[in-house]
Design an enzyme around this catalytic site. Structure first.
Site, PDB file in Angstrom:
ATOM      1  CG  ASN A   9      -1.176   0.625   2.504  1.00  0.00           C
ATOM      2  OD1 ASN A   9      -0.201   1.160   3.040  1.00  0.00           O
ATOM      3  ND2 ASN A   9      -1.784   1.143   1.444  1.00  0.00           N
ATOM      4  CD1 TRP A  10      -0.938  -0.625   9.285  1.00  0.00           C
ATOM      5  CD2 TRP A  10       1.024  -0.399  10.346  1.00  0.00           C
ATOM      6  NE1 TRP A  10      -0.901  -1.544  10.309  1.00  0.00           N
ATOM      7  CE2 TRP A  10       0.289  -1.424  10.972  1.00  0.00           C
ATOM      8  CE3 TRP A  10       2.296  -0.081  10.836  1.00  0.00           C
ATOM      9  CZ2 TRP A  10       0.782  -2.125  12.064  1.00  0.00           C
ATOM     10  CZ3 TRP A  10       2.784  -0.773  11.921  1.00  0.00           C
ATOM     11  CH2 TRP A  10       2.037  -1.796  12.540  1.00  0.00           C
ATOM     12  CE  LYS A  11      -4.285   3.422   2.598  1.00  0.00           C
ATOM     13  NZ  LYS A  11      -5.480   3.907   1.955  1.00  0.00           N
ATOM     14  CG  HIS A  95      -1.810   2.595  -2.816  1.00  0.00           C
ATOM     15  ND1 HIS A  95      -2.622   3.696  -2.647  1.00  0.00           N
ATOM     16  CD2 HIS A  95      -2.389   1.585  -2.120  1.00  0.00           C
ATOM     17  CE1 HIS A  95      -3.643   3.353  -1.867  1.00  0.00           C
ATOM     18  NE2 HIS A  95      -3.530   2.078  -1.533  1.00  0.00           N
ATOM     19  CD  GLU A 167      -5.326  -1.110  -2.948  1.00  0.00           C
ATOM     20  OE1 GLU A 167      -5.641  -1.155  -1.764  1.00  0.00           O
ATOM     21  OE2 GLU A 167      -4.297  -0.568  -3.360  1.00  0.00           O
ATOM     22  N   GLY A 173     -10.977   4.333   1.695  1.00  0.00           N
ATOM     23  CA  GLY A 173     -10.940   5.450   2.650  1.00  0.00           C
ATOM     24  C   GLY A 173     -12.261   5.783   3.311  1.00  0.00           C
ATOM     25  N   GLY A 234      -6.408  -0.926   4.698  1.00  0.00           N
ATOM     26  CA  GLY A 234      -5.924   0.342   5.231  1.00  0.00           C
ATOM     27  C   GLY A 234      -6.385   0.535   6.667  1.00  0.00           C
TER      28      GLY A 234
HETATM   29  P1  13P Z   1      -9.002   1.391   3.359  1.00  0.00           P
HETATM   30  O1  13P Z   1      -9.022  -0.052   3.828  1.00  0.00           O
HETATM   31  O2  13P Z   1      -8.763   2.359   4.464  1.00  0.00           O
HETATM   32  O3  13P Z   1     -10.212   1.694   2.526  1.00  0.00           O
HETATM   33  O4  13P Z   1      -7.731   1.555   2.399  1.00  0.00           O
HETATM   34  C1  13P Z   1      -7.532   0.615   1.401  1.00  0.00           C
HETATM   35  C2  13P Z   1      -6.176   0.752   0.807  1.00  0.00           C
HETATM   36  O5  13P Z   1      -5.840   1.778   0.236  1.00  0.00           O
HETATM   37  C3  13P Z   1      -5.261  -0.377   0.958  1.00  0.00           C
HETATM   38  O6  13P Z   1      -4.112  -0.231   0.181  1.00  0.00           O
END
Ligand code: 13P
Length: 259
Positions: A9-11, A95, A167, A173, A234
């Site tokens: 998930n590259w956000k 999400h 999640e 994060g 992420g």
């Molecule tokens: P991180 O792997 O950066 O903690 O993020 C997780 C996430 O939100 C995946 O959707």
């Protein structure tokens, strides 16, 4: 046997050029799709060039979001119908960042899930804790109200294809860590609820992903948990070398056991 699914998930990271360059670095180093599904959810504008490049590969390009409606006067929204036309098979919905920053309610997520499922795009339905129901290490987590609300109205056939994720916000994060016990417990509870409400068949088939601080050092451990069928990654997925390592976690794990 549920097929593992590793999702990046590259956000809101990487522009088109960076997204395409990433693909060229990893594409010929990903595992065979008979053993594992691999996907990347880039920013929306990068999905099209990425779909074109990955057309004859095993890599799935995933949308990070979609609207409740298929078309119309909805400025700024993304139609799941048009995502499907473009060749996209999966869409992430609900999400915790969508819920937190864009105030998406269970009702909205449910409408999005129905829109996607009814047109044949598989929803990856994200749930996160809500501090009231599960106790792990003296902390309470509540995930089940969300689950039942967001799945309302799906047929049993549609439910079997849906992908769920757990999640916990406390593990997502910068500055957070994965809690292995919580990861399995959350996914196990989701499966137990699915078993209770929709029966054994759905519970045994439905894939449940864990998300929150997954990285190359802990992926094999979390994937080893009985109720974890995949991961949503992420930060660690933004680095092509780490992504390749995590996509190949099965091989790397087998090698580590041999040595
Ligand atoms: P991180 O792997 O950066 O903690 O993020 C997780 C996430 O939100 C995946 O959707």
């Amino acid at each position: 046997m549920r097929k593992p699914f590793i999702v990046a998930n590259w956000k809101m990271h990487k522009n088109v050029e960076q997204s395409v360059a990433f693909l060229h670095k990893v594409l010929d180093r990903l595992p065979n799709s008979d053993h594992v599904d691999i996907g990347i959810a880039p920013q929306s504008f990068a999905t099209y060039p990425m779909i074109e490049i990955t057309q004859h590969t095993n890599l799935q390009i995933i949308s990070q979001n979609a609207a409740t409606k298929y078309d119309g006067a909805y400025t700024g929204e993304i139609s799941v119908k048009d995502l499907k036309d473009m060749g996209i098979n999966y869409v992430m919905l609900g999400h915790s960042e969508r819920r937190r920053f864009f105030h998406e309610s269970n009702q909205i997520v449910n409408q999005k899930v129905l829109a996607a499922a009814n047109i044949g795009v598989t929803p990856i339905v994200c749930t996160n804790e809500d501090e009231e129901s599960i106790v792990v290490n003296n902390k309470r987590y509540y995930i089940l109200r969300q689950l039942h609300n967001v799945l309302q109205g799906l047929s049993i056939e549609q439910l079997q294809k849906v992908i769920l994720s757990f999640e916990p916000t406390s593990s997502i994060g910068e500055g957070h860590e994965m809690n292995l016990q919580l990861a399995e417990r959350g996914c196990q509870l989701l499966r137990q609820q699915i078993r209770l409400f929709y029966g054994n068949d759905v519970a045994n088939k439905i894939r449940i992903l864990y998300g929150g601080s997954v990285n190359p050092d802990n992926i094999a451990q979390v994937m080893d948990q009985p109720d974890v069928d995949g991961v949503l990654i992420g930060r660690a997925s933004l680095d092509p070398e780490k992504f390749v390592q995590m996509a190949n976690y099965q091989n790397n794990y087998a090698l580590a056991l041999q040595n």
